[in-house]
Design a protein around this motif. Structure first.
Motif, PDB file in Angstrom:
ATOM      1  N   ARG A 498       0.828  -1.202   0.000  1.00 27.02           N
ATOM      2  CA  ARG A 498       0.000   0.000   0.000  1.00 27.02           C
ATOM      3  C   ARG A 498       0.869   1.261   0.000  1.00 27.02           C
ATOM      4  O   ARG A 498       0.571   2.251  -0.664  1.00 27.02           O
ATOM      5  CB  ARG A 498      -0.919   0.012   1.227  1.00 27.02           C
ATOM      6  N   GLU A 499       1.970   1.207   0.777  1.00 22.52           N
ATOM      7  CA  GLU A 499       2.868   2.353   0.851  1.00 22.52           C
ATOM      8  C   GLU A 499       3.529   2.614  -0.509  1.00 22.52           C
ATOM      9  O   GLU A 499       3.706   3.768  -0.913  1.00 22.52           O
ATOM     10  CB  GLU A 499       3.943   2.101   1.908  1.00 22.52           C
ATOM     11  N   SER A 500       3.876   1.554  -1.260  1.00 24.33           N
ATOM     12  CA  SER A 500       4.511   1.734  -2.572  1.00 24.33           C
ATOM     13  C   SER A 500       3.547   2.425  -3.539  1.00 24.33           C
ATOM     14  O   SER A 500       3.947   3.301  -4.311  1.00 24.33           O
ATOM     15  CB  SER A 500       4.972   0.390  -3.132  1.00 24.33           C
ATOM     16  N   LEU A 501       2.254   2.067  -3.454  1.00 26.55           N
ATOM     17  CA  LEU A 501       1.267   2.704  -4.320  1.00 26.55           C
ATOM     18  C   LEU A 501       1.081   4.171  -3.942  1.00 26.55           C
ATOM     19  O   LEU A 501       0.915   5.038  -4.813  1.00 26.55           O
ATOM     20  CB  LEU A 501      -0.068   1.966  -4.252  1.00 26.55           C
ATOM     21  N   ARG A 502       1.099   4.456  -2.625  1.00 25.42           N
ATOM     22  CA  ARG A 502       0.937   5.835  -2.169  1.00 25.42           C
ATOM     23  C   ARG A 502       2.092   6.707  -2.671  1.00 25.42           C
ATOM     24  O   ARG A 502       1.878   7.826  -3.165  1.00 25.42           O
ATOM     25  CB  ARG A 502       0.891   5.879  -0.633  1.00 25.42           C
ATOM     26  N   LEU A 503       3.332   6.181  -2.571  1.00 33.12           N
ATOM     27  CA  LEU A 503       4.496   6.934  -3.035  1.00 33.12           C
ATOM     28  C   LEU A 503       4.420   7.200  -4.543  1.00 33.12           C
ATOM     29  O   LEU A 503       4.776   8.283  -5.014  1.00 33.12           O
ATOM     30  CB  LEU A 503       5.787   6.162  -2.713  1.00 33.12           C
ATOM     31  N   LEU A 504       3.946   6.219  -5.282  1.00 37.04           N
ATOM     32  CA  LEU A 504       3.831   6.393  -6.724  1.00 37.04           C
ATOM     33  C   LEU A 504       2.819   7.493  -7.040  1.00 37.04           C
ATOM     34  O   LEU A 504       3.094   8.400  -7.840  1.00 37.04           O
ATOM     35  CB  LEU A 504       3.397   5.084  -7.386  1.00 37.04           C
ATOM     36  N   MET A 505       1.632   7.421  -6.409  1.00 33.76           N
ATOM     37  CA  MET A 505       0.591   8.397  -6.726  1.00 33.76           C
ATOM     38  C   MET A 505       0.970   9.802  -6.288  1.00 33.76           C
ATOM     39  O   MET A 505       0.608  10.783  -6.937  1.00 33.76           O
ATOM     40  CB  MET A 505      -0.732   7.953  -6.102  1.00 33.76           C
ATOM     41  N   GLU A 506       1.721   9.919  -5.207  1.00 30.05           N
ATOM     42  CA  GLU A 506       2.171  11.231  -4.758  1.00 30.05           C
ATOM     43  C   GLU A 506       3.091  11.902  -5.780  1.00 30.05           C
ATOM     44  O   GLU A 506       3.101  13.123  -5.916  1.00 30.05           O
ATOM     45  CB  GLU A 506       2.932  11.104  -3.425  1.00 30.05           C
ATOM     46  N   GLY A 507       3.859  11.074  -6.493  1.00 34.25           N
ATOM     47  CA  GLY A 507       4.831  11.642  -7.424  1.00 34.25           C
ATOM     48  C   GLY A 507       4.359  11.775  -8.854  1.00 34.25           C
ATOM     49  O   GLY A 507       5.117  12.250  -9.717  1.00 34.25           O
ATOM     50  N   LEU A 508       3.133  11.361  -9.147  1.00 37.27           N
ATOM     51  CA  LEU A 508       2.666  11.372 -10.535  1.00 37.27           C
ATOM     52  C   LEU A 508       2.721  12.762 -11.171  1.00 37.27           C
ATOM     53  O   LEU A 508       3.294  12.937 -12.253  1.00 37.27           O
ATOM     54  CB  LEU A 508       1.233  10.836 -10.624  1.00 37.27           C
ATOM     55  N   ASP A 509       2.114  13.729 -10.545  1.00 36.77           N
ATOM     56  CA  ASP A 509       2.000  15.051 -11.166  1.00 36.77           C
ATOM     57  C   ASP A 509       3.354  15.700 -11.403  1.00 36.77           C
ATOM     58  O   ASP A 509       3.582  16.309 -12.463  1.00 36.77           O
ATOM     59  CB  ASP A 509       1.120  15.963 -10.306  1.00 36.77           C
ATOM     60  N   LEU A 520      10.534   7.667 -11.404  1.00 34.61           N
ATOM     61  CA  LEU A 520       9.608   7.433 -10.293  1.00 34.61           C
ATOM     62  C   LEU A 520       9.383   5.952 -10.037  1.00 34.61           C
ATOM     63  O   LEU A 520       9.496   5.484  -8.891  1.00 34.61           O
ATOM     64  CB  LEU A 520       8.278   8.132 -10.587  1.00 34.61           C
ATOM     65  N   VAL A 521       9.042   5.178 -11.083  1.00 36.09           N
ATOM     66  CA  VAL A 521       8.688   3.769 -10.852  1.00 36.09           C
ATOM     67  C   VAL A 521       9.897   2.955 -10.386  1.00 36.09           C
ATOM     68  O   VAL A 521       9.756   2.005  -9.606  1.00 36.09           O
ATOM     69  CB  VAL A 521       8.052   3.126 -12.106  1.00 36.09           C
ATOM     70  N   TYR A 522      11.081   3.330 -10.859  1.00 40.06           N
ATOM     71  CA  TYR A 522      12.281   2.628 -10.383  1.00 40.06           C
ATOM     72  C   TYR A 522      12.694   3.109  -8.994  1.00 40.06           C
ATOM     73  O   TYR A 522      13.345   2.386  -8.234  1.00 40.06           O
ATOM     74  CB  TYR A 522      13.447   2.830 -11.366  1.00 40.06           C
ATOM     75  N   GLY A 523      12.286   4.355  -8.676  1.00 36.65           N
ATOM     76  CA  GLY A 523      12.730   4.931  -7.413  1.00 36.65           C
ATOM     77  C   GLY A 523      11.917   4.533  -6.199  1.00 36.65           C
ATOM     78  O   GLY A 523      12.437   4.503  -5.075  1.00 36.65           O
ATOM     79  N   VAL A 524      10.623   4.197  -6.397  1.00 38.28           N
ATOM     80  CA  VAL A 524       9.771   3.864  -5.256  1.00 38.28           C
ATOM     81  C   VAL A 524      10.360   2.738  -4.398  1.00 38.28           C
ATOM     82  O   VAL A 524      10.472   2.873  -3.156  1.00 38.28           O
ATOM     83  CB  VAL A 524       8.341   3.520  -5.725  1.00 38.28           C
ATOM     84  N   PRO A 525      10.762   1.590  -4.953  1.00 42.04           N
ATOM     85  CA  PRO A 525      11.337   0.526  -4.116  1.00 42.04           C
ATOM     86  C   PRO A 525      12.640   0.953  -3.435  1.00 42.04           C
ATOM     87  O   PRO A 525      12.949   0.473  -2.331  1.00 42.04           O
ATOM     88  CB  PRO A 525      11.582  -0.624  -5.114  1.00 42.04           C
ATOM     89  N   LYS A 526      13.409   1.850  -4.063  1.00 44.72           N
ATOM     90  CA  LYS A 526      14.641   2.335  -3.446  1.00 44.72           C
ATOM     91  C   LYS A 526      14.316   3.141  -2.193  1.00 44.72           C
ATOM     92  O   LYS A 526      14.917   2.949  -1.116  1.00 44.72           O
ATOM     93  CB  LYS A 526      15.425   3.222  -4.427  1.00 44.72           C
ATOM     94  N   VAL A 527      13.346   4.041  -2.325  1.00 45.91           N
ATOM     95  CA  VAL A 527      12.967   4.896  -1.192  1.00 45.91           C
ATOM     96  C   VAL A 527      12.412   4.044  -0.056  1.00 45.91           C
ATOM     97  O   VAL A 527      12.729   4.271   1.124  1.00 45.91           O
ATOM     98  CB  VAL A 527      11.935   5.947  -1.650  1.00 45.91           C
ATOM     99  N   GLN A 528      11.605   3.061  -0.385  1.00 43.79           N
ATOM    100  CA  GLN A 528      11.048   2.197   0.653  1.00 43.79           C
ATOM    101  C   GLN A 528      12.124   1.417   1.410  1.00 43.79           C
ATOM    102  O   GLN A 528      11.953   1.101   2.583  1.00 43.79           O
ATOM    103  CB  GLN A 528      10.055   1.203   0.036  1.00 43.79           C
ATOM    104  N   ALA A 529      13.226   1.159   0.724  1.00 41.96           N
ATOM    105  CA  ALA A 529      14.318   0.407   1.362  1.00 41.96           C
ATOM    106  C   ALA A 529      15.294   1.325   2.076  1.00 41.96           C
ATOM    107  O   ALA A 529      16.315   0.857   2.591  1.00 41.96           O
ATOM    108  CB  ALA A 529      15.052  -0.424   0.318  1.00 41.96           C
ATOM    109  N   GLY A 530      15.007   2.646   2.081  1.00 43.62           N
ATOM    110  CA  GLY A 530      15.855   3.578   2.811  1.00 43.62           C
ATOM    111  C   GLY A 530      16.949   4.214   1.987  1.00 43.62           C
ATOM    112  O   GLY A 530      17.866   4.834   2.545  1.00 43.62           O
ATOM    113  N   PHE A 531      16.892   4.093   0.653  1.00 41.28           N
ATOM    114  CA  PHE A 531      17.907   4.693  -0.213  1.00 41.28           C
ATOM    115  C   PHE A 531      17.318   5.887  -0.948  1.00 41.28           C
ATOM    116  O   PHE A 531      16.104   6.072  -1.016  1.00 41.28           O
ATOM    117  CB  PHE A 531      18.407   3.663  -1.235  1.00 41.28           C
ATOM    118  N   SER A 532      18.197   6.675  -1.534  1.00 38.70           N
ATOM    119  CA  SER A 532      17.750   7.790  -2.352  1.00 38.70           C
ATOM    120  C   SER A 532      17.189   7.250  -3.665  1.00 38.70           C
ATOM    121  O   SER A 532      17.665   6.244  -4.188  1.00 38.70           O
ATOM    122  CB  SER A 532      18.919   8.730  -2.644  1.00 38.70           C
TER     123      SER A 532
END
Length: 586
Positions: A498-509, A520-532
Motif C-alpha cells: 500500500r505504501e509503494s502505491l501511495r508513493l507512486l501516486m504522490e509523485g505522478l504530477d 519514479l517507478v524505479y525509485g519507489v522501491p529504493k525509497v522504501q528500502a531507505g535509499f535515495s
C-alpha cells in the motif's frame, strides 16, 4: 538531397566488390556501362530470401554510381518459366490451378480478385512496389517478351547447332546407373545432379529424372510450349540444322507439329543453357547466386562452362549468398505460399531498417528478419547507430552500412521527421487501439517541453509500429486497460505494498513525462528500502532488483490484469493520471 558526392568507407564488403566489378568491367567492355544482374521467378510470393538476390547487386551498383560510373542493374523476370506447382497458403487460388501446370507463368490466371492479367504480373507487381519503396533502381526484363518477340532467336539457333557440345558438357555431371542399378556420378564431386526446377519439370512430364532436353531422338537444349495445350510437356523428335525445321510431340494432349525454329517463338532454352546465354547476351559482369546454385553440377557451375565454350561470353563474378530467415521460422522456400515478402516487411518497418539488415552483413553471412518482439531490439540498435553516426563515434564499416541504408546515389530515402523509439510507438498504438487523438496526447506527454504538433511528425514509423501490433502480436498479448479497480487484490495488499502505491501516486504530477515516470517507478522501491531515488545500481543491494520486479508486477496486475505489459512509464502516460489513481485505489 543528392548524396552522389558522399564518400563511403572502403572497409565494407560493398566497396570491395565495387572495386572488383569496375576493374572487371573495364577489362571486358571498356567504356561501356557496368552491368550487374538479378534473376527473379514470379512463380509465387517473392520472399525476403529472394530479396537478397536483388539487394546484393543493388548495393554494389549503387556504390559504383556514387563513384560516377554508369551502371545498369538488370532484373530478369523469369516469367516464361513453366508453372510448376500450386503453392500452399496463397490467397485466391485452389487446386483447380493444377490444370495450368506446365504452362508459362504469363499464361496462368492470376489469383482470384487480383487486378493483374496473369499469375506472373500479380507477383511481379508486389515486388516492384516494394523495390520502389526501398529505392532500388533497375531495368526489368520480361523473359516472356524476350522469347516471344524473337529477341533470342539467333542464340536459340546457335545453341541448337551446338547441341552436341552442350550435351558433352552436361554429360560430365549426369547421374548414371551401374549394372547393379546403383546411381553413379560421372563427376565424383557432384552433390546435386540437377536443380529443383529441372527435377520438377521432369516429374511433371513423366520424363527421365534428368530433364535437360535429352530424348530418344538425341539431346535438344530447346523446349517448345505445345500449340495445342500451351504446356511444356513436349518432346522434340527431330530437328534439321539447315532448314531449322523442328518436330515435337506433346505427351499431355498428343498434339504434334513441325515448325521452322527460325520463325517460331513459342518456347525457350532449358535453364542450364538459358542462364549462360543471357550472361553473354547482356554482358553481365556481376551476379550473385544462392548457395543452392554453388555445388558441382549446379546451374551456376555448369553455366560457367557453357557461357564461354558455346556463347563466347564470360561468367559473371559474384558471391554466393546465404539464406535469410525469419525469427521463429525455418528456411524460406519460394515454392510455398505464406512466407513473408518484402512488402510484408515494409508494412512493419521503414525501408532504411530493411536496407540496413542486408547492407551490414556480407552476402555469405546468414541473418534473420524479425517479425516478432525482436524487431524492437533491432530498432533500438538502429537508433543507437543513427546517434553514433550523428556524433561521429561510429566505426567506419558501420558508417558505410548506415549510408547505404538511408539513401542511394539518387538521394536520401523519405524518413520519419521525429523518430521516437519503435517500442514506445508500438506500446502507444497497442494501448490506444487506433484512437489517434489519444496517441497524440500520450506521445506529447513523453516530453512535455517539446510536445508533438501532430502524428505526422512520427510517421511513417508510427504507422509501421501500429501495423506490427495489429498484425504480428497475438490477441492474448495485446494490452487492455482495466475499466474498474481490482477490489479484491487491493484489499489483500499488505502495508508495504500500500505504501509503494501511495508513493507512486504522490509523485505522478511532478514526474509526468517519460523520463520523470521512469525515475519514479524505479525509485519507489529504493525509497522504501531507505535509499535515495537517485541511487545507482552499484550503490544498491541485489534485493532491490527483486523488490522492483515485485512492484512492477503489482502495477501491471492493477492496471492491465496480468504480470507483464508495455513499459510502465509509457503505460502510465497512456492510462492518464486520474485513471491511474482510480485503478490504484486512491
Amino acid at each position: 538531397m543528392p548524396i552522389v558526392a558522399q564518400s563511403t568507407e572502403t572497409t565494407d564488403w560493398v566497396s570491395r566488390y565495387a572495386d572488383e566489378v569496375i576493374e572487371e568491367s573495364e577489362r571486358r567492355a571498356p567504356g561501356k556501362p557496368v552491368v550487374v544482374a538479378s534473376g527473379l521467378s514470379p512463380s509465387g510470393p517473392i520472399h525476403l530470401g529472394n530479396l537478397r538476390e536483388v539487394m546484393t547487386p543493388h548495393l554494389v551498383a549503387d556504390e559504383i554510381r556514387r563513384r560516377g560510373h554508369e551502371v545498369r542493374h538488370l532484373i530478369s523476370w523469369d516469367d516464361y518459366d513453366r508453372y510448376r506447382k500450386v503453392p500452399n497458403g496463397v490467397a485466391g487460388i485452389d487446386e483447380s490451378w493444377a490444370e495450368h501446370i506446365g504452362r508459362p507463368l504469363t499464361s496462368v490466371p492470376a489469383p482470384k480478385g487480383s487486378p493483374h492479367p496473369n499469375w506472373a504480373e500479380h507477383f511481379k507487381s508486389a515486388m516492384t512496389e516494394a523495390l520502389a519503396e526501398l529505392g532500388v533502381e533497375f531495368d526489368g526484363i520480361s523473359q516472356t517478351e524476350q522469347y516471344t518477340s524473337g529477341v533470342y532467336r539467333e542464340q536459340v539457333l546457335h545453341a541448337m547447332r551446338h547441341r552436341a557440345d552442350i550435351d558433352a558438357i552436361l554429360d560430365q555431371y549426369r547421374t548414371k546407373k551401374t549394372p547393379d542399378g546403383q546411381q553413379k556420378n560421372k563427376n565424383k564431386q557432384q552433390q546435386k545432379p540437377v536443380d529443383e526446377a529441372e527435377l520438377e519439370a521432369a516429374e511433371g512430364s513423366g520424363a527421365a529424372a534428368e530433364d535437360d532436353g535429352t530424348g530418344s531422338a538425341g539431346y535438344f537444349p530447346y523446349k517448345p510450349y505445345c500449340g495445342g495445350c500451351n504446356k511444356d510437356l513436349t518432346t522434340v523428335t527431330a530437328y534439321d540444322d539447315d532448314t531449322t525445321e523442328l518436330t515435337y510431340t506433346c505427351t499431355e494432349c498428343g498434339y504434334s507439329e513441325t515448325v521452322r525454329l527460325s520463325e517460331f517463338n513459342r518456347g525457350k532454352l532449358v535453364w542450364k543453357v538459358d542462364w549462360p546465354m543471357r550472361w553473354a547476351y547482356e554482358g553481365v559482369v556481376f551476379e550473385p547466386s544462392g548457395v543452392d546454385h554453388s555445388s558441382p553440377g549446379s546451374s551456376f557451375q555448369v553455366g560457367g562452362q557453357i557461357v564461354g565454350s558455346i556463347f563466347g561470353g564470360k561468367q559473371p563474378i559474384g558471391p554466393m549468398y546465404a539464406f535469410v530467415g525469419i525469427s521463429g521460422m525455418a528456411k524460406m522456400s519460394s515454392s510455398r505460399g505464406g512466407v513473408p515478402t518484402p512488402g510484408d516487411a515494409l508494412k512493419i518497418m521503414e525501408p532504411q531498417l530493411l536496407r540496413w539488415l542486408y547492407a551490414r552483413r556480407r552476402p555469405n553471412q546468414s541473418f534473420k528478419i524479425a517479425f516478432d518482439q525482436e524487431i524492437q531490439r533491432l530498432y533500438d540498435e538502429w537508433d543507437k547507430l543513427n546517434a553514433k553516426v550523428a556524433d561521429s563515434t561510429a566505426l567506419p564499416a558501420d558508417i558505410a552500412a548506415h549510408s547505404r541504408a538511408v539513401g542511394t546515389a539518387a538521394g536520401e530515402l523519405p524518413k520519419t521527421p521525429r523518430p521516437m523509439p519503435y517500442r514506445t510507438l508500438a506500446s502507444v498504438a497497442d494501448i490506444t487501439a487506433g484512437h489517434e487523438d489519444q496517441a497524440l496526447r500520450i506521445l506529447s506527454d513523453l516530453d512535455p517541453t517539446n510536445p508533438l504538433a501532430s502524428l505526422e511528425e512520427v510517421r511513417p514509423r508510427y504507422d509501421k509500429a501500429e501495423a506490427w501490433i495489429n498484425t504480428q502480436v497475438p490477441a492474448e498479448q495485446r494490452t487492455v486497460v482495466r475499466h474498474e479497480p481490482d477490489v479484491e487484490l487491493l484489499k489483500s495488499l499488505d502495508d508495504q505494498a500500500r505504501e509503494s502505491l501511495r508513493l507512486l501516486m504522490e509523485g505522478l504530477d511532478s514526474n509526468w513525462s517519460l523520463d520523470g515516470l521512469t525515475h519514479l517507478v524505479y525509485g519507489v522501491p529504493k525509497v522504501q528500502a531507505g535509499f535515495s531515488s537517485d541511487a545507482t545500481p552499484k550503490e544498491l543491494p541485489p534485493e532491490i532488483k527483486s523488490a522492483q520486479r515485485s512492484f512492477f508486477a503489482l502495477l501491471y496486475h492493477l492496471l492491465v490484469g496480468r504480470d507483464t505489459g508495455p513499459r510502465l512509464p509509457t503505460l502510465l502516460l497512456a492510462v492518464g493520471a486520474d485513471r491511474v489513481r482510480k485503478l490504484l485505489g486512491a
